[in-house]
Scaffold this active site. Structure first.
Site, PDB file in Angstrom:
ATOM      1  N   ARG A   1       4.702  14.827  83.371  1.00 48.27           N
ATOM      2  CA  ARG A   1       3.070  13.781  81.813  1.00 48.27           C
ATOM      3  C   ARG A   1       3.450  12.348  81.739  1.00 48.27           C
ATOM      4  O   ARG A   1       3.409  11.704  82.997  1.00 48.27           O
ATOM      5  CB  ARG A   1       3.334  14.567  80.845  1.00 48.27           C
ATOM      6  CG  ARG A   1       1.712  14.046  79.872  1.00 48.27           C
ATOM      7  CD  ARG A   1       1.906  12.722  79.366  1.00 48.27           C
ATOM      8  NE  ARG A   1       2.802  12.786  78.569  1.00 48.27           N
ATOM      9  CZ  ARG A   1       3.838  11.756  78.078  1.00 48.27           C
ATOM     10  NH1 ARG A   1       2.947  10.799  77.853  1.00 48.27           N
ATOM     11  NH2 ARG A   1       4.758  11.427  77.082  1.00 48.27           N
TER      12      ARG A   1
ATOM     13  N   CYS B   1       6.344   0.759  85.491  1.00 44.53           N
ATOM     14  CA  CYS B   1       5.408  -0.438  85.480  1.00 44.53           C
ATOM     15  C   CYS B   1       4.669  -0.083  86.533  1.00 44.53           C
ATOM     16  O   CYS B   1       5.026  -0.326  88.011  1.00 44.53           O
ATOM     17  CB  CYS B   1       5.913  -1.209  84.875  1.00 44.53           C
ATOM     18  SG  CYS B   1       4.597  -2.415  85.413  1.00 44.53           S
TER      19      CYS B   1
ATOM     20  N   HIS C   1      13.286   4.700  77.553  1.00 44.97           N
ATOM     21  CA  HIS C   1      13.245   4.279  78.795  1.00 44.97           C
ATOM     22  C   HIS C   1      13.549   3.424  79.702  1.00 44.97           C
ATOM     23  O   HIS C   1      14.276   2.535  78.155  1.00 44.97           O
ATOM     24  CB  HIS C   1      11.604   3.421  79.100  1.00 44.97           C
ATOM     25  CG  HIS C   1      10.399   4.288  79.176  1.00 44.97           C
ATOM     26  ND1 HIS C   1       9.285   4.357  79.931  1.00 44.97           N
ATOM     27  CD2 HIS C   1      10.060   6.085  78.130  1.00 44.97           C
ATOM     28  CE1 HIS C   1       8.612   5.294  79.338  1.00 44.97           C
ATOM     29  NE2 HIS C   1       8.414   5.504  77.948  1.00 44.97           N
TER      30      HIS C   1
END
Lengths: 300, 300
Positions: free
Chosen positions: B13, B238, B207
């Site tokens: 996900r 990103c 993260h």
């Protein structure tokens, strides 16, 4: 935890020594001058090892003579033996670094001598280095694991460390050479070492091969360590693993330390500037997380 | 520190949602089945969000219906609203995850609603999810920093957390959405939160954008946290920064935890197998340090 940490930049030596592409002498000099400008107080600039073993650093003498030195900065060079010391002394470098392994097999594979034989060689280097007015730093490799022997006994680390301090080294850098350490192990090993050695003369030298370097730095800070080696860009990976990480990256270390309110005297932007410069010269993405994130922010 | 940790795999996900290349449904199913085989006890498999917002996960229903489920494993899916919940319930997924931000601006940019308006939507989702016999997990974004507001007050985090727990969520995952946290901040924020919330119902979601994720995990372990989100391969970077890291990598997390003697129930080799699989499907090197090191070892 201390409010100040000293970072010892080892990129120009430990970072470049395994690089397959040769960085021009002129570019190395420009890069080291940029590192100086970032506010670092210690830079290991090269290695006076036979060029057959480390061709990437064959220009140690030219680099040492070419850089712009600031008197607040200690410039150091690695030296394996008397011949290396002679080369280094010709350049009037500030500090000499010697190295050996905590594990017998790694020491033999790396230096082609037993640990006891290495002591004999290094004893003379330290004596002559000090006679020439130089301070001497020691690197101890494979403290947290050896690629040939696996785990290394802390007693063995302590024995070698004592012998090196007895020789007269000013500081000992404890290396996780193959990047296998975890924070629990760091706590355990340091718990034993700081009880037996002068804590302010120990530095930690982590590789980020398995991503644990900053966690290991945190565990070391909690054990009272205040000196850390790192390499601009996270240079120093294995030549056989293009994406693999090397030394803990100076900019990642700075990001964490400064975020924790710990002073280093280094300016992050200027350090990043030096990383971008050497990244371009090497023509590949370097492993530093901060560096890659910053490039992403700027392109966005 | 606890001797056991639960890892919640969010790669399918959170890892895939920003990927520009679409992974085939069949490959996703095969990958999730491999993750199941690794011994993970929790896998978030997709998101029932409008495909306009997350095209990479437009096949959530097919994935949820196609995977081989083991009864010891909890399979979860992200759900933004009642429409998403309906889709998720059709697949009889085990657990529903809801999400919102601790900072007003990020919440508005991400969900297009104020925090108070979001509460109203989520309240209904939680109630209906529970009525359908599902447990509900909450994600709280920007706990350690917001890209628009900067620092986020811990009081604000606590306020939102209390409201979500009052709604009936079983667990709250505290997200360092943009990867800015440092271990000192984690200690400070968690010190405050665990004094006011049930510690065993808090999970950490880091993260590794700036390399601090595992150091933040260590700080969280020291604060008594025992549940961590992570993504296979370190997926979730990103899209504008090709080399940038995403979620903390599951294999790096496993390496550190297992090295510290902490059990997870996950087999590192099987997890790595799943990472290599998805890496090949995405056609690029993933950020996990362990993964890249292992590839180097094998090619050497």
């Amino acid at each position: 935890m201390s409010e100040k940490v000293q970072i010892k930049e080892v990129g120009p030596r430990d970072g470049l020594q395994n690089e397959s592409s040769f960085v021009n002498t002129e570019d190395k000099i420009s890069w080291i001058n940029q590192l100086t400008e970032s506010g670092l107080s210690y830079i290991e600039i090269s290695s006076f090892v036979h060029p057959k073993w480390v061709p990437a650093l064959a220009d140690a003498k030219e680099v040492a003579k070419g850089i712009k030195r600031k008197k607040e900065v200690t410039y150091a060079a690695l030296v394996p033996n008397m011949k290396g010391l002679e080369g280094a002394l010709e350049t009037n470098i500030d500090e000499i670094s010697i190295f050996m392994s905590a594990s017998e097999t790694h020491n033999r594979k790396n230096i082609n001598k037993s640990i006891d034989e290495t002591f004999t060689v290094l004893q003379e280097v330290v004596k002559e280095g000090e006679r020439a007015g130089k301070s001497v730093r020691g690197y101890l490799s494979t403290v947290f694991g050896c690629p040939y022997e696996g785990m290394v006994e802390t007693e063995q680390v302590l024995k070698v460390a004592h012998t090196l301090f007895d020789m007269g080294i000013e500081e000992l850098s404890l290396g996780d050479t193959i990047g296998v350490a975890n924070p629990k192990q760091v706590q355990d090993v340091l718990g034993h070492l700081v009880a037996n050695l002068p804590k302010d003369k120990l530095a930690m030298h982590f590789h980020d091969t398995r991503g644990t370097a900053l966690a290991n730095v945190l565990a070391s800070l909690q054990a009272g360590i205040t000196t850390f080696d790192s390499a601009c860009g996270g240079l120093g990976g294995c030549p056989y693993a293009p994406g693999a990480s090397g030394n803990v990256s100076t900019e990642d270390l700075l990001y964490m330390l400064h975020g924790m309110g710990i002073e280093t005297g280094v300016e992050e932007d200027k350090l990043l500037h030096a990383s971008l410069f050497i990244e371009e010269k090497l023509g590949k993405n370097l492993p530093s997380r901060v560096l890659q994130a910053r490039k992403g922010e700027e392109s966005h």
